[in-house]
Design a protein around this motif. Structure first.
Motif, PDB file in Angstrom:
ATOM      1  N   LEU A 126      40.912  34.869  19.460  1.00 26.44           N
ATOM      2  CA  LEU A 126      39.613  34.613  20.082  1.00 26.44           C
ATOM      3  C   LEU A 126      39.488  35.298  21.436  1.00 26.44           C
ATOM      4  O   LEU A 126      40.407  35.255  22.246  1.00 26.44           O
ATOM      5  CB  LEU A 126      39.425  33.108  20.269  1.00 26.44           C
ATOM      6  CG  LEU A 126      39.517  32.255  19.010  1.00 26.44           C
ATOM      7  CD1 LEU A 126      39.521  30.774  19.376  1.00 26.44           C
ATOM      8  CD2 LEU A 126      38.384  32.577  18.064  1.00 26.44           C
ATOM      9  N   SER A 127      38.330  35.884  21.672  1.00 21.00           N
ATOM     10  CA  SER A 127      37.999  36.410  22.994  1.00 21.00           C
ATOM     11  C   SER A 127      37.303  35.288  23.762  1.00 21.00           C
ATOM     12  O   SER A 127      36.233  34.828  23.373  1.00 21.00           O
ATOM     13  CB  SER A 127      37.075  37.620  22.871  1.00 21.00           C
ATOM     14  OG  SER A 127      36.754  38.101  24.157  1.00 21.00           O
ATOM     15  N   VAL A 128      37.945  34.850  24.848  1.00 20.98           N
ATOM     16  CA  VAL A 128      37.514  33.665  25.589  1.00 20.98           C
ATOM     17  C   VAL A 128      37.334  34.045  27.060  1.00 20.98           C
ATOM     18  O   VAL A 128      38.149  34.806  27.596  1.00 20.98           O
ATOM     19  CB  VAL A 128      38.586  32.552  25.461  1.00 20.98           C
ATOM     20  CG1 VAL A 128      38.205  31.317  26.245  1.00 20.98           C
ATOM     21  CG2 VAL A 128      38.824  32.212  24.004  1.00 20.98           C
ATOM     22  N   PRO A 129      36.299  33.538  27.734  1.00 18.15           N
ATOM     23  CA  PRO A 129      36.175  33.805  29.173  1.00 18.15           C
ATOM     24  C   PRO A 129      37.389  33.276  29.932  1.00 18.15           C
ATOM     25  O   PRO A 129      37.913  32.209  29.605  1.00 18.15           O
ATOM     26  CB  PRO A 129      34.917  33.032  29.584  1.00 18.15           C
ATOM     27  CG  PRO A 129      34.189  32.732  28.330  1.00 18.15           C
ATOM     28  CD  PRO A 129      35.219  32.688  27.240  1.00 18.15           C
ATOM     29  N   THR A 130      37.832  34.035  30.918  1.00 16.70           N
ATOM     30  CA  THR A 130      38.958  33.569  31.717  1.00 16.70           C
ATOM     31  C   THR A 130      38.518  32.393  32.590  1.00 16.70           C
ATOM     32  O   THR A 130      37.359  32.305  32.994  1.00 16.70           O
ATOM     33  CB  THR A 130      39.530  34.680  32.615  1.00 16.70           C
ATOM     34  OG1 THR A 130      38.488  35.186  33.436  1.00 16.70           O
ATOM     35  CG2 THR A 130      40.124  35.798  31.790  1.00 16.70           C
ATOM     36  N   PRO A 131      39.437  31.476  32.871  1.00 19.07           N
ATOM     37  CA  PRO A 131      39.093  30.344  33.736  1.00 19.07           C
ATOM     38  C   PRO A 131      38.815  30.817  35.158  1.00 19.07           C
ATOM     39  O   PRO A 131      39.265  31.885  35.568  1.00 19.07           O
ATOM     40  CB  PRO A 131      40.324  29.447  33.670  1.00 19.07           C
ATOM     41  CG  PRO A 131      41.409  30.279  33.109  1.00 19.07           C
ATOM     42  CD  PRO A 131      40.808  31.418  32.378  1.00 19.07           C
ATOM     43  N   GLY A 132      38.095  30.011  35.910  1.00 21.13           N
ATOM     44  CA  GLY A 132      37.750  30.336  37.295  1.00 21.13           C
ATOM     45  C   GLY A 132      38.848  30.003  38.283  1.00 21.13           C
ATOM     46  O   GLY A 132      38.615  30.051  39.488  1.00 21.13           O
ATOM     47  N   PHE A 133      40.019  29.668  37.802  1.00 24.78           N
ATOM     48  CA  PHE A 133      41.152  29.340  38.675  1.00 24.78           C
ATOM     49  C   PHE A 133      42.421  29.894  38.041  1.00 24.78           C
ATOM     50  O   PHE A 133      42.470  30.143  36.832  1.00 24.78           O
ATOM     51  CB  PHE A 133      41.264  27.826  38.896  1.00 24.78           C
ATOM     52  CG  PHE A 133      41.206  27.015  37.634  1.00 24.78           C
ATOM     53  CD1 PHE A 133      42.365  26.712  36.930  1.00 24.78           C
ATOM     54  CD2 PHE A 133      39.998  26.552  37.131  1.00 24.78           C
ATOM     55  CE1 PHE A 133      42.328  25.971  35.765  1.00 24.78           C
ATOM     56  CE2 PHE A 133      39.939  25.805  35.962  1.00 24.78           C
ATOM     57  CZ  PHE A 133      41.105  25.513  35.278  1.00 24.78           C
ATOM     58  N   SER A 134      43.424  30.107  38.875  1.00 26.58           N
ATOM     59  CA  SER A 134      44.674  30.674  38.381  1.00 26.58           C
ATOM     60  C   SER A 134      45.828  30.158  39.217  1.00 26.58           C
ATOM     61  O   SER A 134      45.676  30.009  40.426  1.00 26.58           O
ATOM     62  CB  SER A 134      44.592  32.201  38.460  1.00 26.58           C
ATOM     63  OG  SER A 134      45.768  32.784  37.976  1.00 26.58           O
TER      64      SER A 134
END
Length: 119
Positions: free
Chosen positions: A70-78
């Motif tokens: 799946l192509s998924v948006p990256t989270p806004g935190f890391s």
């Protein structure tokens, strides 16, 4: 939850352009079964569903296994820990699996991101 199998997340890696690729699989009860798979990110390891990144319709093959890619948006935190749930596709039914294992995702190059530290 009618014994819906939880997903097994194999990897969550950067795909560029603000997306990541999440791979893994789910064993279902029948061939060609449709499911909703929800992908989550958490700030901690260990089966948490803090922020939903998306829900996707997937289908099992003739062997009853759903192979996730799946192509998924990256989270806004890391760093973030990626998990998933398997949700019933049948209208009006709200059954959900347990939360999957966690896989670490880091937006930057993480020397210690070996995926062995979090299950």
């Amino acid at each position: 939850n009618y014994l819906i199998h939880k997903p097994l997340i194999a990897n969550a890696v950067s795909a560029g352009g603000g997306n990541m690729t999440v791979t893994g699989n789910i064993v279902t009860e029948a061939a060609n079964t449709y499911r909703y798979v929800s992908i989550y990110a958490s700030i901690k390891c260990g089966g948490d569903a803090y922020a939903r990144l998306g829900t996707y319709v997937v289908q099992a093959g003739a062997n009853g296994v759903i192979n996730l890619n799946l192509s998924v948006p990256t989270p806004g935190f890391s760093p973030a820990y990626i998990t998933a749930t398997d949700d019933d596709y049948t209208a009006g039914i709200n059954d959900t699996s347990e939360i999957s294992n966690s896989k670490k995702f880091s937006a930057s190059d993480d020397l210690f991101n070996d995926n062995f530290d979090c299950y």
